[in-house]
Motif scaffolding. Structure first.
Motif, PDB file in Angstrom:
ATOM      1  N   SER A  47       0.837  -1.193   0.000  1.00 22.30           N
ATOM      2  CA  SER A  47       0.000   0.000   0.000  1.00 22.30           C
ATOM      3  C   SER A  47       0.874   1.246   0.000  1.00 22.30           C
ATOM      4  N   PRO A  48       0.622   2.204  -0.914  1.00 17.75           N
ATOM      5  CA  PRO A  48       1.422   3.430  -0.923  1.00 17.75           C
ATOM      6  C   PRO A  48       1.360   4.194   0.406  1.00 17.75           C
ATOM      7  N   ALA A  49       0.247   4.081   1.123  1.00 20.18           N
ATOM      8  CA  ALA A  49       0.116   4.762   2.415  1.00 20.18           C
ATOM      9  C   ALA A  49       1.039   4.156   3.462  1.00 20.18           C
ATOM     10  N   VAL A  50       1.523   2.945   3.219  1.00 22.06           N
ATOM     11  CA  VAL A  50       2.460   2.286   4.128  1.00 22.06           C
ATOM     12  C   VAL A  50       3.868   2.297   3.535  1.00 22.06           C
ATOM     13  N   ALA A  51       4.001   1.839   2.300  1.00 15.53           N
ATOM     14  CA  ALA A  51       5.326   1.671   1.687  1.00 15.53           C
ATOM     15  C   ALA A  51       6.100   2.988   1.613  1.00 15.53           C
ATOM     16  N   GLY A  52       5.433   4.065   1.244  1.00 16.13           N
ATOM     17  CA  GLY A  52       6.127   5.353   1.133  1.00 16.13           C
ATOM     18  C   GLY A  52       6.720   5.799   2.453  1.00 16.13           C
ATOM     19  N   PRO A  53       5.905   5.900   3.500  1.00 20.44           N
ATOM     20  CA  PRO A  53       6.459   6.311   4.797  1.00 20.44           C
ATOM     21  C   PRO A  53       7.511   5.340   5.351  1.00 20.44           C
ATOM     22  N   VAL A  54       7.308   4.032   5.164  1.00 21.43           N
ATOM     23  CA  VAL A  54       8.285   3.055   5.674  1.00 21.43           C
ATOM     24  C   VAL A  54       9.629   3.281   5.006  1.00 21.43           C
ATOM     25  N   ARG A  55       9.625   3.379   3.691  1.00 18.98           N
ATOM     26  CA  ARG A  55      10.891   3.559   2.972  1.00 18.98           C
ATOM     27  C   ARG A  55      11.542   4.908   3.314  1.00 18.98           C
ATOM     28  N   ALA A  56      10.729   5.947   3.439  1.00 15.48           N
ATOM     29  CA  ALA A  56      11.279   7.272   3.774  1.00 15.48           C
ATOM     30  C   ALA A  56      11.918   7.274   5.165  1.00 15.48           C
ATOM     31  N   ALA A  57      11.310   6.595   6.103  1.00 14.39           N
ATOM     32  CA  ALA A  57      11.804   6.621   7.481  1.00 14.39           C
ATOM     33  C   ALA A  57      12.928   5.638   7.753  1.00 14.39           C
TER      34      ALA A  57
END
Length: 195
Positions: A47-57
């Motif tokens: 999910s972009p709502a999960v994958a984006g923040p996970v990868r960024a952090a």
């Protein structure tokens, strides 16, 4: 593969909508802190709502291993190698007690309280400080970790399908059996002749 074995492995999964946004940021902050003490293994939900923040952090953090989503058998094999699982997944909450994996539930409430009641899981919520404190406590306290790692089957022993099958076969057999003789209160020719 390529994950050092000289430190404990903390397996993490996070995907629920209730854990997106600020709640996800808090979980990820806790995992970043824990990476100083353990290897963090996180199969990233697509999910972009999960994958984006996970990868960024976490993508540039040492001791954090972001994996693609895993097939079920590979994920269960990884569970078998972890010291603790931190999760918001209902399925993982059910599987962890069966294989003896201490489970920290990243939710405020769970619809699977049986694992908590059995002592295999702790409901730790989403506050970063609470997550870090719970993980450190389980890693540091060998007695607590051993108690949580005692395999149990709080969600059943896997015999429900067989019991249902046996019940259905019993009903089918009883319906297929020849009719029983008529009771004495029912009408029959012989009863008419004797009146």
């Amino acid at each position: 593969a390529g994950i050092p074995r000289d430190r404990p492995w903390l397996l993490a999964t996070v995907h629920r909508r209730e854990n997106q946004g600020a709640a996800l940021d808090g979980v990820l902050a806790a995992l970043a802190v824990l990476a100083a003490e353990a290897e963090i293994i996180l199969p990233v939900h697509p999910s972009p709502a999960v994958a984006g923040p996970v990868r960024a952090a976490l993508s540039s953090r040492p001791h954090v291993h972001l994996l693609s989503p895993l097939p079920y058998a590979a994920f269960v094999a990884l569970m078998g190698q972890a010291a603790v699982v931190l999760t918001d997944s209902g399925g993982v909450q059910e599987e962890a007690p069966a294989i003896g994996l201490p489970c920290l539930v990243l939710r405020a409430v769970t619809e699977r309280p049986e694992g908590v009641a059995a002592g295999n899981a702790l409901l730790v919520g989403r506050d970063p400080a609470a997550i870090v404190a719970a993980a450190r406590r389980v890693l540091a306290d060998a007695g607590l970790r051993a108690a949580m790692a005692e395999p149990s089957l709080p969600y059943g022993e896997g015999g429900a399908a067989r019991a249902i099958n046996d019940l259905l076969l019993g009903v089918a057999r009883s319906r297929a059996a020849p009719s029983s003789p008529r009771s004495s209160g029912s009408w029959s020719r012989s009863a008419v002749h004797h009146q």
